[in-house]
Design a protein around this motif. Sequence first.
Motif, short mmCIF file in Angstrom:
data_model
loop_
_atom_site.label_atom_id
_atom_site.label_comp_id
_atom_site.label_asym_id
_atom_site.label_seq_id
_atom_site.Cartn_x
_atom_site.Cartn_y
_atom_site.Cartn_z
N SER A 43 11.75 4.46 95.20
CA SER A 43 10.89 3.58 94.42
C SER A 43 9.49 4.20 94.30
N TYR A 44 8.91 4.05 93.14
CA TYR A 44 7.58 4.57 92.85
C TYR A 44 6.65 3.43 92.48
N SER A 45 5.36 3.60 92.78
CA SER A 45 4.37 2.67 92.26
C SER A 45 4.12 3.03 90.80
N HIS A 47 1.29 3.69 89.37
CA HIS A 47 0.35 4.81 89.32
C HIS A 47 1.06 6.14 89.59
N GLU A 48 1.92 6.16 90.58
CA GLU A 48 2.65 7.38 90.93
C GLU A 48 3.53 7.86 89.79
N ASP A 78 5.26 -2.63 91.55
CA ASP A 78 4.45 -2.19 92.68
C ASP A 78 4.80 -2.93 93.97
N ARG A 79 5.09 -4.21 93.85
CA ARG A 79 5.39 -5.00 95.04
C ARG A 79 6.68 -4.49 95.71
N ALA A 81 8.00 -1.53 95.45
CA ALA A 81 7.74 -0.19 95.99
C ALA A 81 6.99 -0.29 97.31
N ALA A 82 6.00 -1.19 97.38
CA ALA A 82 5.23 -1.36 98.61
C ALA A 82 6.10 -1.91 99.73
N LEU A 104 -0.15 3.49 101.10
CA LEU A 104 -0.02 2.67 99.89
C LEU A 104 -1.23 2.84 98.98
N ARG A 107 -0.94 5.98 97.10
CA ARG A 107 0.05 5.87 96.03
C ARG A 107 -0.43 4.99 94.88
N VAL A 109 -1.46 1.67 94.93
CA VAL A 109 -1.14 0.24 94.98
C VAL A 109 -2.43 -0.54 95.21
#
Length: 182
Positions: A43-45, A47-48, A78-79, A81-82, A104, A107, A109
């Motif tokens: 999983s990616y954020s 932004h990433e 994002d959630r 991924a975090a 985080l 990355r 978040v």
Amino acid sequence: MQPKRRWKGLSANSSESSAPEFPSQDSFLQLYNIALQNLGRRSYSIHELRTKLLLATGDRSVVSAVIEKLKASGYLDDRKAAESLVRSRQQWQRQGRMRIAMELARRGVDQALVRSVLNELVPESEETNNLNQAIDRQLKARPAPNDAKSVARLYNHLRRKGFSGETIRQELIRRFSVPDDD
């Protein structure tokens, strides 16, 4: 493997005028496939993934369209991924809250989301339990510290793992009767 070329409509030499073509359709599909392949691995954020896709192509509009489609379809969040990163770092690497929060943030978040996920998945009341597990894991490889140098080595190791200094200090005093220098 490159996908087969599809018919792109009438050529530019044609006298008939048709609806405007979107020249980025092929690049959109290619970038979308790249994004799905990356998300299939981990999983990616947002932004990433945006950064990764911008490296593949310099077209910000296509990258934004791909990101929006992935968010709308539920593949990019994002959630999620975090939460995935927090669970992984807690379960396998026994890292502390500070180290996870720094990762985080690196990355991309949002800080409010980081605090929310950490408070939900790793309450501060469990920090001592996680610290004890990290200490036990470290002591399997080494003997218990018997002098100030080995206690300092263990302390520094736990700080790098992301545990707070005060929590480590209290636990080391409790476990090894380390004299309080204060």
